[in-house]
Scaffold this motif. Structure first.
Motif, PDB file in Angstrom:
ATOM      1  N   VAL A   1       0.849  -1.185   0.000  1.00  0.00           N
ATOM      2  CA  VAL A   1       0.000   0.000   0.000  1.00  0.00           C
ATOM      3  C   VAL A   1       0.888   1.239   0.000  1.00  0.00           C
ATOM      4  O   VAL A   1       1.876   1.320   0.733  1.00  0.00           O
ATOM      5  N   VAL A   2       0.500   2.204  -0.814  1.00  0.00           N
ATOM      6  CA  VAL A   2       1.231   3.464  -0.939  1.00  0.00           C
ATOM      7  C   VAL A   2       0.287   4.591  -0.551  1.00  0.00           C
ATOM      8  O   VAL A   2      -0.843   4.656  -1.026  1.00  0.00           O
ATOM      9  N   GLU A   3       0.778   5.490   0.305  1.00  0.00           N
ATOM     10  CA  GLU A   3      -0.014   6.639   0.723  1.00  0.00           C
ATOM     11  C   GLU A   3       0.832   7.901   0.595  1.00  0.00           C
ATOM     12  O   GLU A   3       1.986   7.937   1.019  1.00  0.00           O
ATOM     13  N   CYS A   4       0.247   8.934  -0.013  1.00  0.00           N
ATOM     14  CA  CYS A   4       0.937  10.220  -0.082  1.00  0.00           C
ATOM     15  C   CYS A   4       1.052  10.777   1.322  1.00  0.00           C
ATOM     16  O   CYS A   4       0.128  10.658   2.123  1.00  0.00           O
ATOM     17  N   THR A   5       2.178  11.401   1.617  1.00  0.00           N
ATOM     18  CA  THR A   5       2.402  11.874   2.975  1.00  0.00           C
ATOM     19  C   THR A   5       1.545  13.077   3.328  1.00  0.00           C
ATOM     20  O   THR A   5       1.280  13.323   4.489  1.00  0.00           O
ATOM     21  N   GLY A   6       1.140  13.869   2.354  1.00  0.00           N
ATOM     22  CA  GLY A   6       0.288  15.014   2.623  1.00  0.00           C
ATOM     23  C   GLY A   6       1.021  16.209   3.198  1.00  0.00           C
ATOM     24  O   GLY A   6       0.395  17.153   3.650  1.00  0.00           O
ATOM     25  N   ASP A   7       2.349  16.192   3.171  1.00  0.00           N
ATOM     26  CA  ASP A   7       3.098  17.317   3.743  1.00  0.00           C
ATOM     27  C   ASP A   7       3.535  18.329   2.692  1.00  0.00           C
ATOM     28  O   ASP A   7       4.307  19.233   2.982  1.00  0.00           O
ATOM     29  N   GLY A   8       3.069  18.194   1.480  1.00  0.00           N
ATOM     30  CA  GLY A   8       3.382  19.158   0.433  1.00  0.00           C
ATOM     31  C   GLY A   8       4.616  18.839  -0.384  1.00  0.00           C
ATOM     32  O   GLY A   8       4.890  19.516  -1.370  1.00  0.00           O
ATOM     33  N   GLN A   9       5.378  17.833  -0.001  1.00  0.00           N
ATOM     34  CA  GLN A   9       6.616  17.492  -0.712  1.00  0.00           C
ATOM     35  C   GLN A   9       6.343  17.092  -2.164  1.00  0.00           C
ATOM     36  O   GLN A   9       7.090  17.472  -3.055  1.00  0.00           O
ATOM     37  N   LEU A  10       5.289  16.315  -2.401  1.00  0.00           N
ATOM     38  CA  LEU A  10       4.991  15.848  -3.755  1.00  0.00           C
ATOM     39  C   LEU A  10       4.683  17.034  -4.665  1.00  0.00           C
ATOM     40  O   LEU A  10       5.266  17.156  -5.744  1.00  0.00           O
ATOM     41  N   ASP A  11       3.794  17.908  -4.242  1.00  0.00           N
ATOM     42  CA  ASP A  11       3.455  19.079  -5.056  1.00  0.00           C
ATOM     43  C   ASP A  11       4.662  19.984  -5.244  1.00  0.00           C
ATOM     44  O   ASP A  11       4.913  20.491  -6.342  1.00  0.00           O
ATOM     45  N   TRP A  12       5.432  20.179  -4.183  1.00  0.00           N
ATOM     46  CA  TRP A  12       6.604  21.034  -4.261  1.00  0.00           C
ATOM     47  C   TRP A  12       7.608  20.460  -5.257  1.00  0.00           C
ATOM     48  O   TRP A  12       8.170  21.187  -6.080  1.00  0.00           O
ATOM     49  N   LEU A  13       7.829  19.157  -5.215  1.00  0.00           N
ATOM     50  CA  LEU A  13       8.782  18.518  -6.108  1.00  0.00           C
ATOM     51  C   LEU A  13       8.322  18.662  -7.560  1.00  0.00           C
ATOM     52  O   LEU A  13       9.119  19.020  -8.432  1.00  0.00           O
ATOM     53  N   LEU A  14       7.048  18.417  -7.820  1.00  0.00           N
ATOM     54  CA  LEU A  14       6.553  18.544  -9.192  1.00  0.00           C
ATOM     55  C   LEU A  14       6.549  20.000  -9.663  1.00  0.00           C
ATOM     56  O   LEU A  14       6.783  20.264 -10.835  1.00  0.00           O
ATOM     57  N   ASP A  15       6.316  20.929  -8.760  1.00  0.00           N
ATOM     58  CA  ASP A  15       6.367  22.343  -9.123  1.00  0.00           C
ATOM     59  C   ASP A  15       7.764  22.747  -9.588  1.00  0.00           C
ATOM     60  O   ASP A  15       7.909  23.607 -10.448  1.00  0.00           O
ATOM     61  N   THR A  16       8.785  22.118  -9.028  1.00  0.00           N
ATOM     62  CA  THR A  16      10.149  22.465  -9.429  1.00  0.00           C
ATOM     63  C   THR A  16      10.456  22.023 -10.850  1.00  0.00           C
ATOM     64  O   THR A  16      11.382  22.536 -11.474  1.00  0.00           O
ATOM     65  N   THR A  17       9.663  21.076 -11.380  1.00  0.00           N
ATOM     66  CA  THR A  17       9.872  20.604 -12.747  1.00  0.00           C
ATOM     67  C   THR A  17       9.087  21.427 -13.759  1.00  0.00           C
ATOM     68  O   THR A  17       9.240  21.243 -14.945  1.00  0.00           O
ATOM     69  N   GLY A  18       8.210  22.308 -13.266  1.00  0.00           N
ATOM     70  CA  GLY A  18       7.393  23.112 -14.153  1.00  0.00           C
ATOM     71  C   GLY A  18       6.206  22.370 -14.714  1.00  0.00           C
ATOM     72  O   GLY A  18       5.595  22.769 -15.690  1.00  0.00           O
ATOM     73  N   ARG A  19       5.817  21.259 -14.072  1.00  0.00           N
ATOM     74  CA  ARG A  19       4.659  20.482 -14.554  1.00  0.00           C
ATOM     75  C   ARG A  19       3.389  21.001 -13.968  1.00  0.00           C
ATOM     76  O   ARG A  19       3.291  21.528 -12.947  1.00  0.00           O
TER      77      ARG A  19
END
Length: 106
Positions: free
Chosen positions: A88-106
């Motif tokens: 099972v995989v769960e997003c941590t919800g701490d903003g890291q995923l969005d922040w990481l993708l924002d750095t790629t310009g996606r």
């Protein structure tokens, strides 16, 4: 929940170095649910990579790469919580995923 410290640039580059990991991150970011099974993620990635022809790169092989390579790396970076016993995989919800993708310009 407080946001954790963003990843350093070398860590960001390592997390984004794999096209499959980029696809995984995008799938997690756009999913309606925060909890996913390993199999559902593997199937979604396979469909993204191969279109409707799943015979070219079966989802079970993608499962192996996710289980042994990509998910442990994302778990160690606190992007996801991966339970290898339950698959099972769960997003941590701490903003890291969005922040990481924002750095790629996606």
């Amino acid at each position: 929940m407080a946001e954790t410290e963003p990843q350093s640039q070398p860590e960001q580059l390592e997390l984004l170095a794999s096209k499959r990991r980029q696809t995984l991150l995008e799938l997690l970011a756009t999913a309606d649910d925060d909890v996913h099974t390993l199999e559902s993620l593997a199937t979604a990635i396979t469909q993204t990579e191969q279109g409707t022809d799943l015979s070219a790169h079966p989802a079970h092989r993608v499962c192996l790469f996710l289980h042994h390579v990509h998910l442990p790396k994302l778990d160690a970076a606190d992007i996801v919580d991966y339970d290898p016993q339950q698959n099972v995989v769960e997003c941590t919800g701490d903003g890291q995923l969005d922040w990481l993708l924002d750095t790629t310009g996606r």
